[in-house]
Write a protein that holds these residues in place. Structure first.
Motif, PDB file in Angstrom:
ATOM      1  N   ARG A   1      43.604  35.260  28.896  1.00 14.01           N
ATOM      2  CA  ARG A   1      44.332  34.278  29.695  1.00 14.01           C
ATOM      3  C   ARG A   1      44.633  34.914  31.047  1.00 14.01           C
ATOM      4  O   ARG A   1      44.512  36.120  31.215  1.00 14.01           O
ATOM      5  N   CYS A   2      45.061  34.064  31.985  1.00 14.22           N
ATOM      6  CA  CYS A   2      45.457  34.584  33.279  1.00 14.22           C
ATOM      7  C   CYS A   2      46.592  35.594  33.090  1.00 14.22           C
ATOM      8  O   CYS A   2      47.605  35.286  32.463  1.00 14.22           O
TER       9      CYS A   2
ATOM     10  N   PHE B   1      51.591  35.945  23.611  1.00 16.68           N
ATOM     11  CA  PHE B   1      50.922  36.190  24.893  1.00 16.68           C
ATOM     12  C   PHE B   1      51.278  37.609  25.331  1.00 16.68           C
ATOM     13  O   PHE B   1      52.463  37.955  25.426  1.00 16.68           O
TER      14      PHE B   1
END
Ligand code: SF4
Length: 385
Positions: free
Chosen positions: A61-62, A75
């Protein structure tokens, strides 16, 4: 096939030329940016520890990676660990820190797991690493489950070596247990694959907090799964367990619809999950969604970890829960952690004949005949030979 860990720099080289590697790392920082450089640095560090391994089930992911192994869906920015403490984002890649990092290794009676419908009286080679993706206030193995892997002494036990050790100990199975095997998924998967090739059974003892895709990928290598269904109240799961109930129920249904034998245990914590309505609701759900032949255990809680204020579960509470579940139509209901209790035995659900007489972890009598009751010939679900 599980991807192998990457160790491009030998330990000897790193030891002999540390200045060279630091200089090269600095150069990489300049040319590639921090993410790639830190990955390179990690690859050097892994030469001093074989425990770091590519992880499965994640996406980039970013500004980080998303772990998709369990419902926590952590995350992880660069350098961060997941809630289980054993998965880390290093250089934009997710790694496990516990591949082969066996912090507990024992040969146990299968009754200690407790597993009652697989080879009674046999031995299970049992392994665990640090880490857990839940955070139960009553955890009995918290020194293992709530530890960072770096805090615990551990020798590298490769999957091949675990299988050899299991065979040498004359175990019939390997049990992935004690902490939470979901968080050492990659290690368990490869060990289980090799164990099957060697003719061993594989047992996972788990809280069932895993996403469907990794679970389905694991199932072909497992023979028995014991799921700790800690209660039947979402609030209890959130407050005491540190997770959600619904993913565990989903896991149970997936296993029940597979070839893998399922056993369920419920630790009865006084005043939290021991009421008759909750026991009935749990038993009805097991009967309707998993099947009446699913073995169900009601186990005694002992004060520990963050729950020191409650007494141990009275034996009579466990016996009453067993009676309620039997009355709801479940056929194999057991009492756990009460040595010598009648609820440790397996009886024929059709004629009542005593089939397996247990006392604690010892099998005193086994009257099964090729998986059937010797009195009425009813087939008893399980793996018996
Ligand atoms: S396995 Fe660990 S890192 Fe991955 S989502 Fe679950 S708690 Fe987070």
């Amino acid at each position: 096939m599980i991807p192998t860990g990457k160790h491009p720099v030998s330990r000897r080289a790193a030891l002999f030329f540390p200045g060279f590697w630091l200089a090269l790392t600095a150069a990489l920082c300049l040319f590639w940016g921090g993410g790639y450089a830190s990955r390179f640095l990690l690859s050097i560090n892994t030469t001093s520890s074989s425990f770091v391994h590519d992880a499965l089930f994640w996406t980039r992911r970013c500004r980080g990676v998303l772990c998709q192994l369990c419902p926590k869906q952590c995350f992880l920015p660069e350098g961060a660990k997941g809630q289980c403490r054993v998965r880390i984002n290093s250089g934009g890649y997710l790694h496990t820190l516990v591949y082969g990092r066996a912090a507990a290794v024992h040969v146990d009676p299968i009754e200690k797991k407790p597993i009652f419908h697989l080879l009674p009286g046999s031995k299970a080679f049992s392994i665990a690493t640090a880490g857990c993706n839940l955070n139960c206030d009553f955890c009995q193995n918290w020194t293992l489950s709530q530890a960072n892997p770096e805090q615990l002494p551990a020798d590298y036990l490769a999957p091949e070596a675990a299988v050899q050790a299991a065979l040498q100990s004359r175990s019939r199975s390997i049990a992935y247990t004690y902490s939470e095997p979901v968080v050492f998924y990659e290690y368990m998967l490869e060990t289980a694959r090799l164990a099957h090739q060697a003719g061993l059974y594989n047992i996972m003892i788990s809280a069932g907090y895993i996403q469907p895709e990794p679970l389905k990928r694991l199932l072909p290598y497992l023979d028995v799964i014991k799921i700790d269904l800690k209660g039947f109240d979402p609030r209890y799961y959130r407050t005491v367990v540190g997770g959600e109930l619904s993913p565990v129920l989903r896991t149970l249904k997936i296993i029940a619809n597979s070839h893998v034998q399922l056993e369920v245990v419920n630790l009865m914590v006084p005043s939290w999950n021991d009421s008759a309505p909750q026991v009935r609701a749990l038993a009805q759900w097991v009967r309707d969604e998993l099947g009446p032949e699913t073995p169900l255990f009601f186990s005694r809680f002992s004060p520990g970890f963050r729950m020191l204020n409650l007494p141990a579960t009275p034996a009579e509470t466990l016996r009453q829960a067993r009676r309620l579940a039997l009355a709801e139509g479940l056929r194999f209901v057991y009492v756990g952690n009460v040595t010598g209790d009648e609820g440790e035995n397996t009886n024929c659900p059709q004629c009542g004949q005593l089939l397996i007489h247990r006392e604690g972890f010892v099998v005193l009598e086994n009257h099964l005949r090729a998986g059937h009751c010797p009195h009425c010939d009813a087939k008893i679900p399980g793996i018996w030979k």
